[in-house]
Scaffold this motif. Structure first.
Motif, mmCIF file in Angstrom:
data_model
loop_
_atom_site.group_PDB
_atom_site.id
_atom_site.type_symbol
_atom_site.label_atom_id
_atom_site.label_comp_id
_atom_site.label_asym_id
_atom_site.label_seq_id
_atom_site.Cartn_x
_atom_site.Cartn_y
_atom_site.Cartn_z
ATOM 1 N N ARG A 154 -57.696 36.571 7.017
ATOM 2 C CA ARG A 154 -57.276 36.900 5.628
ATOM 3 C C ARG A 154 -55.775 36.702 5.441
ATOM 4 N N ALA A 155 -55.000 37.136 6.448
ATOM 5 C CA ALA A 155 -53.543 36.965 6.343
ATOM 6 C C ALA A 155 -53.182 35.480 6.315
ATOM 7 N N GLY A 156 -53.901 34.692 7.097
ATOM 8 C CA GLY A 156 -53.641 33.249 7.113
ATOM 9 C C GLY A 156 -53.975 32.592 5.792
ATOM 10 N N GLN A 157 -55.049 33.060 5.162
ATOM 11 C CA GLN A 157 -55.407 32.495 3.858
ATOM 12 C C GLN A 157 -54.343 32.829 2.805
ATOM 13 N N LEU A 158 -53.847 34.055 2.895
ATOM 14 C CA LEU A 158 -52.773 34.424 1.960
ATOM 15 C C LEU A 158 -51.524 33.590 2.235
ATOM 16 N N LEU A 159 -51.230 33.402 3.510
ATOM 17 C CA LEU A 159 -50.074 32.561 3.864
ATOM 18 C C LEU A 159 -50.250 31.157 3.292
ATOM 19 N N ASN A 160 -51.438 30.596 3.403
ATOM 20 C CA ASN A 160 -51.682 29.250 2.870
ATOM 21 C C ASN A 160 -51.340 29.176 1.379
ATOM 22 N N GLU A 161 -51.684 30.233 0.646
ATOM 23 C CA GLU A 161 -51.393 30.246 -0.797
ATOM 24 C C GLU A 161 -49.881 30.241 -1.036
ATOM 25 N N PHE A 162 -49.156 31.052 -0.270
ATOM 26 C CA PHE A 162 -47.697 31.100 -0.435
ATOM 27 C C PHE A 162 -47.058 29.768 -0.036
ATOM 28 N N LEU A 163 -47.558 29.169 1.041
ATOM 29 C CA LEU A 163 -46.995 27.881 1.486
ATOM 30 C C LEU A 163 -47.213 26.810 0.429
ATOM 31 N N ALA A 164 -48.436 26.746 -0.103
ATOM 32 C CA ALA A 164 -48.757 25.719 -1.105
ATOM 33 C C ALA A 164 -47.870 25.885 -2.335
ATOM 34 N N GLU A 165 -47.670 27.130 -2.728
ATOM 35 C CA GLU A 165 -46.841 27.399 -3.908
ATOM 36 C C GLU A 165 -45.395 26.939 -3.683
ATOM 37 N N ALA A 166 -44.927 27.053 -2.447
ATOM 38 C CA ALA A 166 -43.545 26.650 -2.117
ATOM 39 C C ALA A 166 -43.425 25.148 -1.835
ATOM 40 N N GLY A 167 -44.550 24.440 -1.870
ATOM 41 C CA GLY A 167 -44.497 22.994 -1.601
ATOM 42 C C GLY A 167 -44.384 22.678 -0.120
ATOM 43 N N ILE A 168 -44.808 23.608 0.723
ATOM 44 C CA ILE A 168 -44.768 23.399 2.181
ATOM 45 C C ILE A 168 -46.170 23.022 2.650
ATOM 46 N N SER A 169 -46.280 21.885 3.323
ATOM 47 C CA SER A 169 -47.579 21.462 3.841
ATOM 48 C C SER A 169 -47.797 22.080 5.216
ATOM 49 N N THR A 171 -36.089 34.954 9.071
ATOM 50 C CA THR A 171 -37.201 35.905 9.191
ATOM 51 C C THR A 171 -37.833 36.106 7.822
ATOM 52 N N ILE A 172 -39.162 36.137 7.804
ATOM 53 C CA ILE A 172 -39.883 36.446 6.570
ATOM 54 C C ILE A 172 -40.890 37.565 6.866
ATOM 55 N N PHE A 173 -41.441 38.152 5.822
ATOM 56 C CA PHE A 173 -42.488 39.148 6.028
ATOM 57 C C PHE A 173 -43.722 38.492 6.639
ATOM 58 N N HIS A 174 -44.474 39.290 7.410
ATOM 59 C CA HIS A 174 -45.762 38.796 7.911
ATOM 60 C C HIS A 174 -46.784 38.923 6.775
ATOM 61 N N PRO A 175 -47.646 37.914 6.596
ATOM 62 C CA PRO A 175 -48.598 38.013 5.474
ATOM 63 C C PRO A 175 -49.542 39.208 5.580
#
Ligand code: SF4
Length: 208
Positions: free
Chosen positions: A61-76, A162-166
């Motif tokens: 679940r945390a990884g899926q949330l991370l994927n959403e944040f990455l996509a929004e930031a334009g990070i592949s 450093t960033i927050f953990h998803p």
């Protein structure tokens, strides 16, 4: 070339039993992403239950949330990142890895960073941060996140943020100004802009 070097390290990691986590894992969780194109090494804490079953980092679940944040930031995730964890085997009940477990596993972590030689390292959560930096009691993730720091890995300096953990964001849903989710958006946008050249959703320089 990087891929071949990493395969040698992964082979050793797959048979590792240097700490107690080796006895309870289902799978070693070595990495994800593209070692040839990644400009960023992204480091989390340890595999969770889904990661342990699938053998890939950040797929629960945390990884899926991370994927959403990455996509929004334009990070592949597939091209820009080489994703790893501080320890490669799941701690029982998802507890925080011990200092001994981190020390045992650090040879793999350091080898991965040394082979990739990234332009930047993203430290996702406090376990990843504390693997490279001693923190005094007053320094929290909330205070240190979003800042470029210099960390040394086997004598080589890297810029790191450093960033927050998803998984922390799964418990904090607010999108208000200053909330952890808004700060995560802000931090990833800064990384995307400064390391990958993403401005207004477009790349100003090549990712390779
Ligand atoms: S966590 Fe790391 S050191 Fe411990 S058994 Fe797994 S690969 Fe080996």
């Amino acid at each position: 070339m990087k891929r071949e070097c990493l395969e040698i390290v992964e082979k050793k990691c797959q048979s590792c039993r240097a700490c107690a986590l080796g006895a309870t894992r289902h799978n070693v969780v070595f990495s994800d992403g593209n070692p040839e194109t990644a400009k960023i090494v992204f480091i989390g804490e340890a595999p969770g239950e889904t990661e342990d079953m699938e053998g890939r980092p950040f797929v629960g679940r945390a990884g899926q949330l991370l994927n959403e944040f990455l996509a929004e930031a334009g990070i592949s995730r597939e091209e820009d990142l080489y994703i790893i964890n501080t320890v490669k085997c799941r701690p029982p009940e998802n507890r925080v890895p011990t200092d001994l477990e981190k020390a045992c596993c650090s040879k793999f972590l350091k080898a991965q960073i040394d082979i990739i030689k990234p332009q930047a390292i993203v430290l996702c959560g406090s376990t990843a941060l504390k693997s490279f930096m001693e923190l005094d009691k007053k320094t929290t993730i909330s205070k240190i996140r979003g800042q470029w720091l210099t960390i040394s890995v086997d004598g080589v300096d890297y810029q790191a943020m450093t960033i927050f953990h998803p998984s922390y964001l799964l418990r904090n849903h607010s999108m208000e100004e200053g909330s952890p989710r808004r700060l995560m958006q802000q931090d990833l946008a800064q990384i995307s802009s400064e390391i990958l050249g993403v401005k207004n959703g477009k790349r100003e320089f090549s990712a390779v």
